[in-house]
Design an enzyme around this catalytic site. Structure first.
Site: not given
Length: 402
Positions: A153, A228, A366
């Protein structure tokens, strides 16, 4: 035109295609979606208020979008975090259906502990990059290893920890919205190029939250953006989502190794616990001994969404909570969908309800490009070059079962 997970696909896809085409023409055209949005009056509202101060003294604001149906969305300038989505159940009772925290300290503490990215905008590269390196045009770039030896991420100080600029989209009809802007400098977390990112959150009067991601760069770079949020259609703090029913518009997925890095294969979901082509309870096969399930300790996989991939969002997933009657349909222009059942939730965190979060208390949906795409030529490319625009839209359409 209230969205339901049980609407025929062709009809639902048609509604969303019209929505996206009007967004592409500009937010001023939103009233052209269809007859149900043609009326001029709307009670959609935009509000802002202080939400705390970061350790370096910068102020964080919370923003609220409201529509005439009573639904609302709250988000922060910090990380673009969606802190609450309040939507009605089958009896009309409103409840927040995403996990999060009542104060800024909850989100900054989460980041300090490694982060589960509650509600955040994730970048520059959502999901994983193997060995914290990638090659681009003959140059090897090194980025922080946040899941050693890999990166998750976007690095140590990804977009989820940035302070975004926020402005109201004031020229909308029958919708409320805001645009979040971030300039990520060349070399930020090791990624090349100065990247300008604009993300819009638009809540319309038919209980649809649209997230549009746009970005441009002055040097070749890689980019993968997502949100998210952890959803629980029973309401935040209501416990497990194992009785939610999930369906996915995907015949294939990308298998991973025991560190959740894709092997490069694109495998059929048929005869595996990852087959959600027809609706299944999330908990039905959660404890399967299938190797992929054991690697991730649940669902944490990228599904390859079925064609067509194009400029208009197509159906990616539907989620239903039979107890509350709430439904969520996800549409996207992105090629993949990472489904994550909160496998690392272990009681360290407590939400606004005062309940601690445990595994399966929320599910993340996601929409994104595939994990570790820079290392797999057979995956859709995530390279963005000067003169190009990253432009993708995801729509979260909330409703109730008929």
């Amino acid at each position: 035109m209230t969205p339901h997970s049980t609407l025929p696909f062709a009809r639902t896809q048609g509604l969303v295609t019209r929505l996206f085409r009007t967004l592409a023409l500009g937010v001023t055209a939103l009233s052209a979606i269809g007859p149900s949005l043609a009326h001029a009056a709307s009670s959609a509202q935009f509000e802002a208020e202080p939400f705390g101060t970061l350790a370096d003294g910068r102020k964080v604001s919370r923003y609220m979008l409201h529509n005439k149906a009573g639904m609302s969305v709250q988000f922060l300038s910090y990380g673009g975090v969606i802190t609450a989505i309040s939507t009605p159940d089958k009896s009309g009772k409103l409840a927040n259906v995403v996990l999060g925290f009542p104060t800024l300290e909850g989100y900054t503490r989460d980041s300090a502990q490694g982060g589960l990215f509650f509600g955040a905008l994730v970048g520059r590269y959502a999901n994983r990059i193997a060995n914290a390196t990638f090659d681009l045009d003959g140059t090897t770039y090194h980025i922080p290893a946040t899941e050693p030896p890999n990166t998750l991420h976007g690095g140590v100080n990804g977009f989820d920890k940035k302070l975004w600029s926020v402005k109201q989209l004031s020229d909308l009809t029958n919708a409320a919205g805001a645009e979040l802007t971030l300039v990520s400098p060349d070399g930020d977390e090791g990624f090349p190029g100065t990247l300008t990112v604009r993300v819009s959150y638009i809540l319309d009067d038919d209980n649809r939250l649209s997230i549009r991601y746009r970005a441009s760069t002055d040097r070749p770079t890689i980019l993968n953006l997502t949100n998210h949020s952890y959803f629980n259609l029973g309401g935040e703090g209501s416990g497990t989502v194992e009785n939610h029913v999930l369906s996915l518009n995907a015949d294939h997925y990308t298998p991973t190794d025991d560190a959740s890095i894709p092997t490069g294969d694109i495998a059929k979901v048929e005869n595996t616990p990852l087959d959600f082509r027809t609706p299944h309870r999330i908990g039905e096969r959660l404890r399967s001994t299938f190797g992929q399930m054991r690697h991730a300790r649940g669902y944490d996989h990228n599904w390859v969404l079925n064609a067509p991939t194009g400029p208009a969002p197509r159906l990616a997933a539907t989620l239903t909570n039979p107890a509350s009657g709430r439904t969520l349909s996800v549409f996207t222009t992105q090629p993949g969908l990472q489904v994550y059942t909160g496998n690392s939730l272990d009681g360290r965190y407590a939400g606004p309800s005062g309940q601690t979060y445990r595994q399966t208390d929320g599910i993340a949906l996601e929409t994104q490009f595939f994990p570790d795409s820079p290392h797999h030529q057979n995956f859709p490319s995530t390279v963005l070059r000067p003169g190009e625009e990253f432009d993708h839209t995801t729509i979260f359409a909330f409703g109730v079962e008929p």
